[in-house]
Design an enzyme around this catalytic site. Structure first.
Site, PDB file in Angstrom:
ATOM      1  N   GLU A 172      -6.529  -0.495  -1.737  1.00  0.00           N
ATOM      2  CA  GLU A 172      -5.069  -0.573  -1.724  1.00  0.00           C
ATOM      3  C   GLU A 172      -4.633  -1.832  -2.468  1.00  0.00           C
ATOM      4  O   GLU A 172      -5.289  -2.869  -2.407  1.00  0.00           O
ATOM      5  CB  GLU A 172      -4.572  -0.631  -0.280  1.00  0.00           C
ATOM      6  CG  GLU A 172      -3.058  -0.676  -0.145  1.00  0.00           C
ATOM      7  CD  GLU A 172      -2.587  -0.782   1.297  1.00  0.00           C
ATOM      8  OE1 GLU A 172      -1.459  -0.353   1.578  1.00  0.00           O
ATOM      9  OE2 GLU A 172      -3.353  -1.288   2.149  1.00  0.00           O
ATOM     10  N   LYS A 189       2.330   6.410  -0.300  1.00  0.00           N
ATOM     11  CA  LYS A 189       2.013   6.186   1.116  1.00  0.00           C
ATOM     12  C   LYS A 189       3.155   6.656   2.017  1.00  0.00           C
ATOM     13  O   LYS A 189       4.308   6.249   1.851  1.00  0.00           O
ATOM     14  CB  LYS A 189       1.742   4.695   1.328  1.00  0.00           C
ATOM     15  CG  LYS A 189       1.266   4.319   2.716  1.00  0.00           C
ATOM     16  CD  LYS A 189       0.957   2.824   2.733  1.00  0.00           C
ATOM     17  CE  LYS A 189       0.467   2.347   4.084  1.00  0.00           C
ATOM     18  NZ  LYS A 189       0.188   0.898   4.053  1.00  0.00           N
ATOM     19  N   CYS A 219      -4.399   3.245   3.802  1.00  0.00           N
ATOM     20  CA  CYS A 219      -4.356   2.223   4.849  1.00  0.00           C
ATOM     21  C   CYS A 219      -3.752   2.703   6.174  1.00  0.00           C
ATOM     22  O   CYS A 219      -4.408   3.431   6.921  1.00  0.00           O
ATOM     23  CB  CYS A 219      -3.636   0.989   4.323  1.00  0.00           C
ATOM     24  SG  CYS A 219      -4.009  -0.530   5.254  1.00  0.00           S
TER      25      CYS A 219
END
Length: 265
Positions: A33, A105, A146
């Site tokens: 990330e 995301k 994440c």
């Protein structure tokens, strides 16, 4: 990697790593990330974020993928969407240097960890709205980033849509990484019968952030096949996709969903 605030330096790190991987005959490379830079403040992010087409790390990775004939999964980059918002975006690049998939995301990291450690992802990032499964030749990747790891339903949907490998790049904090990172990754592999590739930021960053590291490759039975603990570098692993079908035939839970009602008694 231990990404700093210098985008040019981070681009050089990525290109060098891709060259090393290609020399080993690697088929797919995954990065963490925030590969282009790891900022701590909104001001730092907006001082460096560029639209995707102008991002140096994205363009350098595209050129290297074409030159080296690699698939590249840029775990995520911070890309500018407007004067007030950015996206935390995964980019998949084929061996012709073409972008074949993008994923923004979905879940925002809005937490108070104590001792003054506060994160408000939603203040800066525009959340994504679409889950993504993409093909790299005959293999299907399920994309995530994440904090998504804490939402098991996302991975169930990815697996039921055909994903065989779950990519979970991260810049996990030190306290949450120590407590939860490996457990969550192994759980996602076991629940879905997928391989997990989890490339992680590690160490003390120029921005002041500290990340947990511990990049992992995990098989569909939840076994750790490879680990790169707390130093920058390259982790290599072989992925035998026949293990996906084997794990799912032994525990066919992806086919056992049932509807139910919730009683509050």
């Amino acid at each position: 990697m231990t990404a700093g605030l210098n985008v040019e330096a981070n681009a050089r790190t990525v290109v060098d790593a891709l060259g090393q991987a290609a020399a080993r005959g690697v088929h797919l490379v995954s990065t963490p990330e925030m590969t282009n830079f790891l900022a701590k403040s909104k001001a730092e992010a907006f001082a460096r974020a560029m639209p995707e087409a102008q991002d140096l790390v994205v363009n350098s990775a595209r050129d290297a993928a074409q030159d080296l004939k690699l698939w590249v999964h840029l775990g995520s980059v911070c890309v500018k969407l407007s004067e007030t918002r950015v996206a935390n975006r995964t980019i998949v690049i084929n061996p012709h240097g073409e972008i074949t998939a993008r994923y923004d995301k979905i879940h925002m990291f809005d937490v108070d960890l104590g001792a003054g450690e506060v994160y408000r992802g939603s203040a800066l990032y525009q959340p994504g709205e679409t889950a993504v499964v993409t093909d790299i030749q005959d293999t299907k990747l399920g994309l995530s980033i994440c904090y998504d790891i804490r939402f098991a339903s996302l991975y169930r949907h990815l697996a039921q849509a055909g994903a065989e490998i779950l990519c979970i790049p991260a810049a996990f904090t030190q306290p949450t990484g120590e407590a939860h990172w490996e457990t969550l990754l192994r759980a996602r592999a076991i629940e879905t019968g997928c391989f997990v590739i989890a490339a992680a930021q590690t160490g003390q960053h120029e921005s002041g952030r500290k990340t947990h590291g511990n990049s992992l490759i995990i098989d569909p039975w939840g076994q750790v096949l490879g680990r790169l603990e707390r130093q920058p570098g390259l982790l290599y692993g072989d992925v035998d996709l026949t293990l996906v079908g084997g794990a799912r035939s032994r525990i066919p839970s992806l086919a056992h969903d049932r509807s139910f009602e919730l009683s509050r008694g």
